[in-house]
Design a protein around this motif. Structure first.
Motif, PDB file in Angstrom:
ATOM      1  N   HIS A 146     -13.100   5.287  12.639  1.00 27.14           N
ATOM      2  CA  HIS A 146     -12.355   6.113  11.578  1.00 27.14           C
ATOM      3  C   HIS A 146     -11.077   6.786  11.965  1.00 27.14           C
ATOM      4  N   ILE A 147     -10.203   7.064  11.159  1.00 28.15           N
ATOM      5  CA  ILE A 147      -8.701   7.577  11.307  1.00 28.15           C
ATOM      6  C   ILE A 147      -8.560   8.673  10.547  1.00 28.15           C
ATOM      7  N   ALA A 198       3.556   1.804  10.413  1.00 27.17           N
ATOM      8  CA  ALA A 198       2.969   0.581  10.785  1.00 27.17           C
ATOM      9  C   ALA A 198       2.188   0.477  11.965  1.00 27.17           C
ATOM     10  N   LEU A 199       2.054   1.511  12.765  1.00 26.81           N
ATOM     11  CA  LEU A 199       1.109   1.612  13.836  1.00 26.81           C
ATOM     12  C   LEU A 199      -0.265   1.927  13.289  1.00 26.81           C
ATOM     13  N   LEU A 200      -0.183   2.712  12.168  1.00 29.54           N
ATOM     14  CA  LEU A 200      -1.540   3.038  11.595  1.00 29.54           C
ATOM     15  C   LEU A 200      -2.087   1.878  10.808  1.00 29.54           C
ATOM     16  N   ALA A 201      -1.406   0.988  10.216  1.00 30.98           N
ATOM     17  CA  ALA A 201      -1.948  -0.170   9.634  1.00 30.98           C
ATOM     18  C   ALA A 201      -2.467  -1.096  10.735  1.00 30.98           C
ATOM     19  N   ARG A 250      -7.004   0.565  -2.132  1.00 37.24           N
ATOM     20  CA  ARG A 250      -8.380   1.316  -2.660  1.00 37.24           C
ATOM     21  C   ARG A 250      -8.536   2.608  -1.931  1.00 37.24           C
ATOM     22  N   ALA A 251      -7.503   3.220  -1.806  1.00 27.60           N
ATOM     23  CA  ALA A 251      -7.515   4.715  -1.329  1.00 27.60           C
ATOM     24  C   ALA A 251      -7.803   5.418  -2.539  1.00 27.60           C
ATOM     25  N   GLY A 271     -12.307   2.417   3.359  1.00 24.73           N
ATOM     26  CA  GLY A 271     -12.584   3.967   3.282  1.00 24.73           C
ATOM     27  C   GLY A 271     -12.810   4.791   4.502  1.00 24.73           C
ATOM     28  N   ARG A 272     -12.007   4.177   5.564  1.00 28.16           N
ATOM     29  CA  ARG A 272     -12.172   4.789   6.991  1.00 28.16           C
ATOM     30  C   ARG A 272     -10.949   5.536   7.420  1.00 28.16           C
TER      31      ARG A 272
END
Length: 234
Positions: free
Chosen positions: A9-10, A24-27, A68-69, A35-36
């Protein structure tokens, strides 16, 4: 290096202050399961554009990267007066690129907002000191008065002005005038005024060079031993 596995999870706070590289790092780090990943942000509070922060664009980029967020808008303010919320909303509405939202509160109207324009930092601090003094003279206890500022470095001038005016104060974070490097300079100045004050000299050198506490005692002992030896020899 490489991560052994992706995080399950993040959560990213203050997302309005992120830049495209961080997005970009998050992706890349995001879990494969939907959903995480959660991002919390308010583009109306974006103050780091000079460091590449994207504000509303960052929030839209997040929704584009994670289609989907679910977007949850928190619009009710629970701690500010109605007048203050309305004033802040009016200022934020001037930003045409902001994400649509309507701030409101069920609190009372409260006092009117005062807008004071100062031409310098000194003028600002002097105005604050005058205001504090007038409030105290009108019967307000010092404990009921708070001074807020965005960055810690802005507090140094304010603390200096309060000290010069003999207005007592407490800080929720570090007191600039009690910080280690300031105390080191004060100790060094004390040594210059009192050259025979070994304690002031040792304290100043230790603080300025960030000597570990373990070596502080040995340094003081060495200084005392040297003074005793000199006294015995003479």
């Amino acid at each position: 290096g490489q991560l052994p596995k992706r995080p399950s999870h993040i959560l990213v706070d203050e997302f309005q202050d992120t830049n495209p590289l961080q997005m970009a790092l998050l992706a890349l780090l995001a879990p494969a399961e939907p959903g995480r990943v959660t991002a919390v942000g308010d583009d109306d509070q974006c103050i780091y554009a000079f460091q590449g922060a994207q504000g509303a664009a960052a929030l839209r980029a997040f929704l584009a990267a994670f289609p989907r967020a679910e977007r949850v808008t928190l619009e009710q303010n629970y701690r500010s007066s109605g007048t203050l919320v309305a004033a802040a909303a009016a200022v934020a509405a001037c930003n045409r690129r902001r994400c649509a939202k309507r701030a409101f509160t069920s609190n009372g109207a409260g006092e009117k907002v005062q807008l004071v324009e100062c031409t310098s930092v000194r003028g600002e601090t002097e105005h604050v000191v005058r205001t504090v003094r007038s409030l105290v003279a009108a019967g307000s206890p010092l404990a009921s008065i708070a001074i807020l500022y965005r960055k810690q470095r802005c507090g140094a001038e304010m603390q200096a002005a309060l000290l010069a005016a003999s207005v007592p104060f407490n800080t929720r974070r570090s007191n600039f005038w009690r910080s280690r490097h300031v105390q080191g300079v004060v100790g060094l100045l004390a040594f210059l005024l009192r050259p025979h004050d070994d304690a002031a000299f040792v304290a100043a050198i230790e603080v300025l060079h960030e000597t570990p506490p373990s070596s502080r005692a040995s340094a003081s002992t060495s200084a005392s031993a040297s003074a005793s030896a000199s006294a015995s020899a003479s």
